[in-house]
Design an enzyme around this catalytic site. Structure first.
Site, PDB file in Angstrom:
ATOM      1  N   ARG A 270       4.944  -8.749  12.157  1.00 33.15           N
ATOM      2  CA  ARG A 270       4.945  -7.627  13.085  1.00 33.15           C
ATOM      3  C   ARG A 270       6.147  -6.717  12.852  1.00 33.15           C
ATOM      4  O   ARG A 270       6.739  -6.172  13.791  1.00 33.15           O
ATOM      5  CB  ARG A 270       4.925  -8.151  14.522  1.00 33.15           C
ATOM      6  CG  ARG A 270       3.764  -9.136  14.768  1.00 33.15           C
ATOM      7  CD  ARG A 270       3.666  -9.551  16.210  1.00 33.15           C
ATOM      8  NE  ARG A 270       3.452  -8.386  17.042  1.00 33.15           N
ATOM      9  CZ  ARG A 270       4.123  -8.135  18.171  1.00 33.15           C
ATOM     10  NH1 ARG A 270       5.045  -8.963  18.593  1.00 33.15           N
ATOM     11  NH2 ARG A 270       3.877  -7.046  18.861  1.00 33.15           N
ATOM     12  N   GLY A 271       6.561  -6.581  11.588  1.00 27.16           N
ATOM     13  CA  GLY A 271       7.662  -5.674  11.256  1.00 27.16           C
ATOM     14  C   GLY A 271       8.912  -5.995  12.050  1.00 27.16           C
ATOM     15  O   GLY A 271       9.329  -7.147  12.139  1.00 27.16           O
TER      16      GLY A 271
ATOM     17  N   ASP B  73       5.993  -9.156   1.434  1.00 32.13           N
ATOM     18  CA  ASP B  73       5.993 -10.030   0.255  1.00 32.13           C
ATOM     19  C   ASP B  73       7.312 -10.780   0.138  1.00 32.13           C
ATOM     20  O   ASP B  73       7.351 -11.929  -0.307  1.00 32.13           O
ATOM     21  CB  ASP B  73       5.777  -9.197  -1.013  1.00 32.13           C
ATOM     22  CG  ASP B  73       4.537  -8.347  -0.892  1.00 32.13           C
ATOM     23  OD1 ASP B  73       3.474  -8.913  -0.645  1.00 32.13           O
ATOM     24  OD2 ASP B  73       4.646  -7.115  -0.998  1.00 32.13           O
TER      25      ASP B  73
HETATM   26  P1  AMP Z   1       4.344  -4.909   1.572  1.00 33.02           P
HETATM   27  O1  AMP Z   1       5.108  -6.181   1.465  1.00 33.02           O
HETATM   28  O2  AMP Z   1       3.089  -5.066   2.353  1.00 33.02           O
HETATM   29  O3  AMP Z   1       5.182  -3.737   1.997  1.00 33.02           O
HETATM   30  O4  AMP Z   1       3.810  -4.604   0.075  1.00 33.02           O
HETATM   31  C1  AMP Z   1       4.252  -3.509  -0.691  1.00 33.02           C
HETATM   32  C2  AMP Z   1       3.816  -3.663  -2.132  1.00 33.02           C
HETATM   33  O5  AMP Z   1       2.403  -3.860  -2.211  1.00 33.02           O
HETATM   34  C3  AMP Z   1       4.135  -2.410  -2.914  1.00 33.02           C
HETATM   35  O6  AMP Z   1       5.226  -2.661  -3.773  1.00 33.02           O
HETATM   36  C4  AMP Z   1       2.840  -2.060  -3.666  1.00 33.02           C
HETATM   37  O7  AMP Z   1       3.039  -1.902  -5.047  1.00 33.02           O
HETATM   38  C5  AMP Z   1       1.918  -3.224  -3.392  1.00 33.02           C
HETATM   39  N1  AMP Z   1       0.545  -2.778  -3.101  1.00 33.02           N
HETATM   40  C6  AMP Z   1       0.155  -1.703  -2.346  1.00 33.02           C
HETATM   41  N2  AMP Z   1      -1.186  -1.606  -2.312  1.00 33.02           N
HETATM   42  C7  AMP Z   1      -1.681  -2.637  -3.045  1.00 33.02           C
HETATM   43  C8  AMP Z   1      -3.007  -3.091  -3.374  1.00 33.02           C
HETATM   44  N3  AMP Z   1      -4.093  -2.444  -2.949  1.00 33.02           N
HETATM   45  N4  AMP Z   1      -3.109  -4.205  -4.158  1.00 33.02           N
HETATM   46  C9  AMP Z   1      -2.018  -4.850  -4.591  1.00 33.02           C
HETATM   47  N5  AMP Z   1      -0.741  -4.484  -4.323  1.00 33.02           N
HETATM   48  C10 AMP Z   1      -0.573  -3.380  -3.554  1.00 33.02           C
END
Ligand code: AMP
Length: 303
Positions: A202-203, A234
């Site tokens: 939840r950010g 991630d």
């Molecule tokens: P987050 O941890 O959710 O902020 O993930 C951000 C990362 O997800 C970014 O570095 C993007 O390169 C990657 N990303 C964004 N959209 C996609 C997608 N459709 N499939 C795989 N990786 C993605």
């Protein structure tokens, strides 16, 4: 014990109210493996194009990250372009170019197929399934996804979820996947799809964990400066799985501790663009922030 991860290795173009950067290092597997590498060895399966600089490969190789599963093929590297307003919890995707991921067939090196810990980072659920089918007897399989795949590949995602132990998604995705606005109701519906444990990110409001009848709520580390939230999810997952693989303790107590380590890792990541903060981070800082977060959340119960 080491973790096998499949996900995106990417170029990101990101705009936040505090700055803008083009074609910086990103990708779900990049953030995950860098974060997890503070706790354990990581085996990375992904693909990049011929435009991907050796400097980034060298950075990943300088960590506890085995790159035998990272292939380089002709074509362009995956590119994601996103924007955040003052509400940094919600990314607005402006462009997604799958590029070399469009034709990617993940082939798990022989030495990786007996991995105990498998993380299916955010990527096409069909690719997640292909990886799952090549790993023989994983102890724990965890998985992430995003709105893009929930709307475009829902059936494939549901098949993956039937075989996952821990599902990690953000609150918007939990609502989208379940069709429920209330997160407790959403969690109940999502757990019925297969995973034993659901972690909802939840950010800045932290994390909710649902497992059977048990719920654990952990706040995010309160930061004064949040610069770029990209990769926070991630990086959380990397710290979480890295800690689990390091201790081997997947009891509820172990999962709760791992959630706090994941939250600590995510809090560092958002302090700078791309992986810049993780590149400067050391384990002593992680431990110090872990202790701070522990004392911030401690209270004496009524006797
Ligand atoms: P987050 O941890 O959710 O902020 O993930 C951000 C990362 O997800 C970014 O570095 C993007 O390169 C990657 N990303 C964004 N959209 C996609 C997608 N459709 N499939 C795989 N990786 C993605």
């Amino acid at each position: 014990m080491s973790i096998l991860v499949v996900g995106s290795v990417a170029f990101d173009s990101v705009e936040t109210p505090f700055g803008k950067e083009d074609n910086i290092l990103g990708g779900s597997a990049t953030y995950f493996s860098t974060s997890a590498s503070f706790f354990t060895d990581v085996q990375l399966v992904a693909v990049v194009g011929e435009d991907f600089p050796q400097e980034h490969v060298d950075f990943l190789g300088s960590r506890n990250i085995d790159l035998r599963g990272l292939s380089r093929v002709s074509g362009k590297t995956f590119h994601w372009k996103g924007k955040y307003g003052y509400d940094l919890n919600e990314a607005q995707t402006l462009e997604t170019h799958l590029n070399v991921f469009a034709d990617f067939k993940p082939r798990i090196p022989e030495e990786y197929s007996s991995a105990d810990y498998l993380f299916l980072a955010n990527i096409d659920p069909e690719l997640q399934m292909e990886v799952l089918n090549q790993v023989t007897t994983p102890r724990i399989v965890a998985c992430d996804t995003m709105n893009f795949w929930i709307s475009s590949k829902r059936n494939a995602l549901e098949k993956v979820l039937e075989r996952v132990d821990i599902f990690i998604i953000n609150e918007g995705e939990a609502r989208q996947l379940s069709g429920e606005a209330n997160l407790v109701k959403a969690a109940r519906k999502i757990l019925a799809m297969g995973a034993k444990t659901l972690i909802i990110k939840r950010g800045e409001y932290g994390v909710l964990m649902f497992s059977g009848s048990s719920i654990f709520a952990a706040p995010a580390y309160p930061l004064e400066e949040v610069f770029d939230p990209t990769g926070a999810g991630d990086t959380f997952a990397g710290g979480f799985m890295g800690y689990l693989a390091n201790t081997g303790d997947a009891s509820e107590k172990g999962i709760r501790q791992a959630i706090i380590f994941g939250s600590v890792m995510a809090s560092f990541n958002v302090e700078d663009f791309s992986l810049n903060r993780l590149k400067r981070l050391n384990y002593k800082e992680i431990e110090e922030r872990y202790r701070e977060l522990k004392s911030m959340t401690h209270f004496i119960g009524i006797p």
